[in-house]
Design a protein around this motif. Structure first.
Motif, PDB file in Angstrom:
ATOM      1  N   ALA A  80      22.549   4.451  51.417  1.00  0.00           N
ATOM      2  CA  ALA A  80      22.437   5.832  51.913  1.00  0.00           C
ATOM      3  C   ALA A  80      23.853   6.220  52.653  1.00  0.00           C
ATOM      4  N   SER A 118      24.975  10.318  51.508  1.00  0.00           N
ATOM      5  CA  SER A 118      24.251  11.311  50.847  1.00  0.00           C
ATOM      6  C   SER A 118      24.457  12.628  50.567  1.00  0.00           C
ATOM      7  N   HIS A 176      20.994   9.243  47.378  1.00  0.00           N
ATOM      8  CA  HIS A 176      21.457   7.934  47.675  1.00  0.00           C
ATOM      9  C   HIS A 176      21.901   7.215  46.309  1.00  0.00           C
TER      10      HIS A 176
END
Length: 206
Positions: free
Chosen positions: A87, A92, A170
């Motif tokens: 992430a 992200s 992600h």
């Protein structure tokens, strides 16, 4: 005459060389800054999702060159699906924003990976949301990719952004990872089709 023919051949060769050089320039795509924030910080920002099977706690590892990677421990192999995901600190949203404004552009991911018992991956990778949906970018596996037991393998894969506006994207890689330890380090995502050596995102060193 011979002089005219030689001059014509020279001109033709020069034209061909110039055309080839221009082709190389037009197709030269050089990578650069890491678009993912927070890489090489051990277990930070990494997680796994699996349909069944079981994982141990994530561990920080050193790749032998001072880089902090992550270790996934697969205690029981999944027979359904198993996702390795990163992430990142705002990665992200950073990646999602850049990919959304880059329809048709090439991006390349690269990293080093090692499996204690070896494995031949079968699935590609990409950027999806936490439900493994809404893909912004995806890439096929490099041809012939295999992970010999206990050996580091460098992976590079290039794909094209679809330009769709998304959030919460992600990096993911889903495979039926077998029992053993799986180490990942030097994750980098950059513009173009050329992978360059790992560097932190500029925001990580400010």
């Amino acid at each position: 005459n011979n002089t005219a023919t030689a001059a014509s051949n020279t001109a033709s060769s020069a034209y061909n060389a110039a055309t080839a050089a221009q082709y190389d320039i037009d197709n030269l795509e050089v990578g650069g800054r890491n678009l993912l924030l927070g890489t090489n910080q051990g277990t930070k920002y990494w997680y796994n999702l699996n349909g069944n099977g079981s994982f141990g706690e994530l561990q920080e590892i050193d790749d032998g060159y001072g880089n902090k990677g992550v270790r996934f421990t697969i205690n029981t192999a999944s027979t359904n699906w198993c996702v390795l995901s990163f992430a990142g600190s705002d990665s992200s949203y950073n990646a999602a924003r850049i990919l959304a404004g880059s329809a048709g552009e090439k991006f390349t991911v690269s990293f080093d990976i090692r499996h204690s018992n070896g494995y031949t991956p079968t699935s590609g990778m990409g950027f999806k949301d936490t439900n493994s949906q809404n893909t912004q970018w995806s890439a096929s596996l490099p041809a012939g990719l295999t992970l010999p037991a206990g050996e580091w393998v460098h992976v590079e894969a290039t794909g094209i952004s679809n330009g769709t506006a998304r959030s919460g994207q992600h990096f993911y890689w889903a495979n039926l990872w077998p029992v053993g330890t799986l180490d990942v380090v030097n994750l980098k995502f950059e513009r173009g089709n050329k992978a360059t050596d790992w560097t932190p995102a500029p925001e990580d060193i400010e």
